[in-house]
Each structure stands twice: as C-alpha cells, then as structure tokens.
Design a protein around this motif. Structure first.
Motif, mmCIF file in Angstrom:
data_model
loop_
_atom_site.group_PDB
_atom_site.id
_atom_site.type_symbol
_atom_site.label_atom_id
_atom_site.label_comp_id
_atom_site.label_asym_id
_atom_site.label_seq_id
_atom_site.Cartn_x
_atom_site.Cartn_y
_atom_site.Cartn_z
ATOM 1 N N SER A 1 0.828 -1.209 0.000
ATOM 2 C CA SER A 1 0.000 0.000 0.000
ATOM 3 C C SER A 1 0.860 1.257 0.000
ATOM 4 O O SER A 1 0.571 2.224 -0.711
ATOM 5 C CB SER A 1 -0.916 0.020 1.229
ATOM 6 N N ALA A 2 1.933 1.240 0.783
ATOM 7 C CA ALA A 2 2.837 2.396 0.831
ATOM 8 C C ALA A 2 3.511 2.609 -0.522
ATOM 9 O O ALA A 2 3.668 3.747 -0.975
ATOM 10 C CB ALA A 2 3.882 2.200 1.923
ATOM 11 N N ALA A 3 3.888 1.517 -1.166
ATOM 12 C CA ALA A 3 4.516 1.634 -2.488
ATOM 13 C C ALA A 3 3.553 2.249 -3.499
ATOM 14 O O ALA A 3 3.945 3.102 -4.299
ATOM 15 C CB ALA A 3 4.989 0.267 -2.966
ATOM 16 N N ALA B 1 4.849 12.268 5.096
ATOM 17 C CA ALA B 1 4.410 12.053 6.480
ATOM 18 C C ALA B 1 3.042 11.378 6.526
ATOM 19 O O ALA B 1 2.819 10.485 7.363
ATOM 20 C CB ALA B 1 4.387 13.376 7.235
ATOM 21 N N ASN B 2 2.129 11.770 5.630
ATOM 22 C CA ASN B 2 0.817 11.119 5.578
ATOM 23 C C ASN B 2 0.953 9.633 5.275
ATOM 24 O O ASN B 2 0.303 8.796 5.900
ATOM 25 C CB ASN B 2 -0.070 11.782 4.525
ATOM 26 N N VAL B 3 1.795 9.296 4.311
ATOM 27 C CA VAL B 3 1.967 7.889 3.920
ATOM 28 C C VAL B 3 2.664 7.110 5.035
ATOM 29 O O VAL B 3 2.276 5.979 5.348
ATOM 30 C CB VAL B 3 2.741 7.775 2.586
ATOM 31 N N VAL B 4 3.674 7.712 5.658
ATOM 32 C CA VAL B 4 4.375 7.033 6.749
ATOM 33 C C VAL B 4 3.409 6.779 7.915
ATOM 34 O O VAL B 4 3.384 5.671 8.477
ATOM 35 C CB VAL B 4 5.596 7.858 7.214
ATOM 36 N N PHE B 5 2.605 7.781 8.255
ATOM 37 C CA PHE B 5 1.632 7.606 9.345
ATOM 38 C C PHE B 5 0.623 6.519 8.995
ATOM 39 O O PHE B 5 0.319 5.653 9.816
ATOM 40 C CB PHE B 5 0.925 8.935 9.640
ATOM 41 N N ASP B 6 0.105 6.546 7.774
ATOM 42 C CA ASP B 6 -0.857 5.550 7.310
ATOM 43 C C ASP B 6 -0.255 4.145 7.367
ATOM 44 O O ASP B 6 -0.910 3.198 7.804
ATOM 45 C CB ASP B 6 -1.303 5.885 5.887
ATOM 46 N N THR B 7 0.992 4.013 6.963
ATOM 47 C CA THR B 7 1.667 2.716 6.977
ATOM 48 C C THR B 7 1.913 2.254 8.408
ATOM 49 O O THR B 7 1.723 1.078 8.734
ATOM 50 C CB THR B 7 2.999 2.793 6.208
ATOM 51 N N ALA B 8 2.308 3.185 9.272
ATOM 52 C CA ALA B 8 2.595 2.833 10.667
ATOM 53 C C ALA B 8 1.333 2.377 11.401
ATOM 54 O O ALA B 8 1.360 1.363 12.112
ATOM 55 C CB ALA B 8 3.227 4.017 11.394
ATOM 56 N N ALA C 1 -8.154 1.640 11.713
ATOM 57 C CA ALA C 1 -7.672 3.017 11.625
ATOM 58 C C ALA C 1 -7.262 3.357 10.193
ATOM 59 O O ALA C 1 -7.421 4.505 9.749
ATOM 60 C CB ALA C 1 -6.503 3.225 12.575
ATOM 61 N N ASP C 2 -6.757 2.374 9.477
ATOM 62 C CA ASP C 2 -6.345 2.576 8.091
ATOM 63 C C ASP C 2 -7.537 2.961 7.214
ATOM 64 O O ASP C 2 -7.410 3.734 6.277
ATOM 65 C CB ASP C 2 -5.683 1.296 7.560
ATOM 66 N N VAL C 3 -8.701 2.441 7.534
ATOM 67 C CA VAL C 3 -9.921 2.789 6.800
ATOM 68 C C VAL C 3 -10.321 4.236 7.096
ATOM 69 O O VAL C 3 -10.816 4.945 6.219
ATOM 70 C CB VAL C 3 -11.068 1.814 7.165
ATOM 71 N N LEU C 4 -10.077 4.699 8.308
ATOM 72 C CA LEU C 4 -10.467 6.051 8.697
ATOM 73 C C LEU C 4 -9.474 7.124 8.251
ATOM 74 O O LEU C 4 -9.874 8.242 7.946
ATOM 75 C CB LEU C 4 -10.662 6.118 10.218
ATOM 76 N N PHE C 5 -8.174 6.812 8.234
ATOM 77 C CA PHE C 5 -7.157 7.780 7.825
ATOM 78 C C PHE C 5 -6.860 7.562 6.346
ATOM 79 O O PHE C 5 -6.260 6.574 5.966
ATOM 80 C CB PHE C 5 -5.880 7.608 8.660
#
Length: 148
Positions: free
Chosen positions: A63-65, A89-96, A107-111
């Motif tokens: 997903s991050a890729a 930062a958005n992608v890193v936070f989403d991946t984390a 949380a991934d569905v919400l962010f």
C-alpha cells in the motif's frame, strides 16, 4: 545524466501528458486506494489500501509503495519540498498505523492518506495557477475600442 532511461525519468509533465490528464489519473488512483467501496448500510468508505493492508506483513508495504506514486507525480507537477514532506508524512503515518494488527486495519480505513495527498496537490495547483494547461495564459482582459 544521460542514460537509456533518462528520457523517462526526467521528462516534464507537459511532454508525457497534460496536467488535467495527470490530475484525473491521480484522483482516480487516490479514490481507488481510499474510497472505492462503501460498507453497506453506512457512510463508511474504504479502498484497496484497506484490503491490501489485511495481508499480514507485506500488505502495508505494498500500500505504501502504491501511495508513493502520488508523491512522485506531485514532485513532477512542481510541488515544493515541504509539501512533498507533508505527503510523505501522511503515507508514513498511514503505513505505521496500518501495521498494528486489527486496530490498525480499522484506523487505516479512517485515515485516508491518498485523499489527503490529493487535496495537497490540488490546493497547491489552484493557489499557484498550475491548474491551467501549459502554454495557456489565464488572465483577465478588457476590450479597448480605438479612439477616433
């Protein structure tokens, strides 16, 4: 640096596609990744990003890729480094948060990092006049009748 792939890597956005086509492609990708599906009976939307994230281990990395493609295109569209940093930062936070089992998937569905990044791209281009096609002058004018 000239090489066999330099034309592909360094080509300007106007040479490969118009800005409107690029924005449409990026918008479609961000919608597919973040809001393509609806949970029946609710207003909750999720995308392929949420589904891929269910795969343990590599799902969030995949997903991050996919999300980094938006960042790469944003750089080609001329966004400044600090806005690219916000997108990263958005992608890193989403991946984390997606890496946390079960709660992370919810949380991934919400962010929705990709929709946020698409908003950053659009706002930048609207503020800096980048929504017009290259070579098109977007200006106000008035007709002046010649005096006799």
């Amino acid at each position: 640096m000239a090489g066999p792939y330099s034309a592909f890597i360094e080509r300007p956005i106007a040479a490969s596609a118009s800005r409107a086509e690029t924005l449409a492609r990026l918008d479609a990708l961000s919608r597919l990744l973040d809001t393509a599906f609806v949970v029946p009976g609710t207003r909750i939307r999720f995308g392929v990003d949420g589904l891929i994230g269910l795969v343990p281990g590599v799902g969030d990395l995949i997903s991050a890729a996919l999300s980094t493609y938006l960042i790469w295109e944003a750089r080609r569209l001329g966004l400044p480094v600090w806005k690219i940093g916000r997108m990263v930062a958005n992608v890193v936070f989403d991946t984390a948060i997606g890496a946390v089992p079960i709660l992370g998937d919810a949380a991934d569905v919400l962010f929705k990092a990709n929709r946020r990044n698409m908003r950053i791209i659009r706002e930048h281009l609207e503020q800096h006049g980048g929504m017009a096609e290259p070579g098109v002058i977007d200006a106000e004018y008035r007709v002046v009748e010649p005096s006799r």
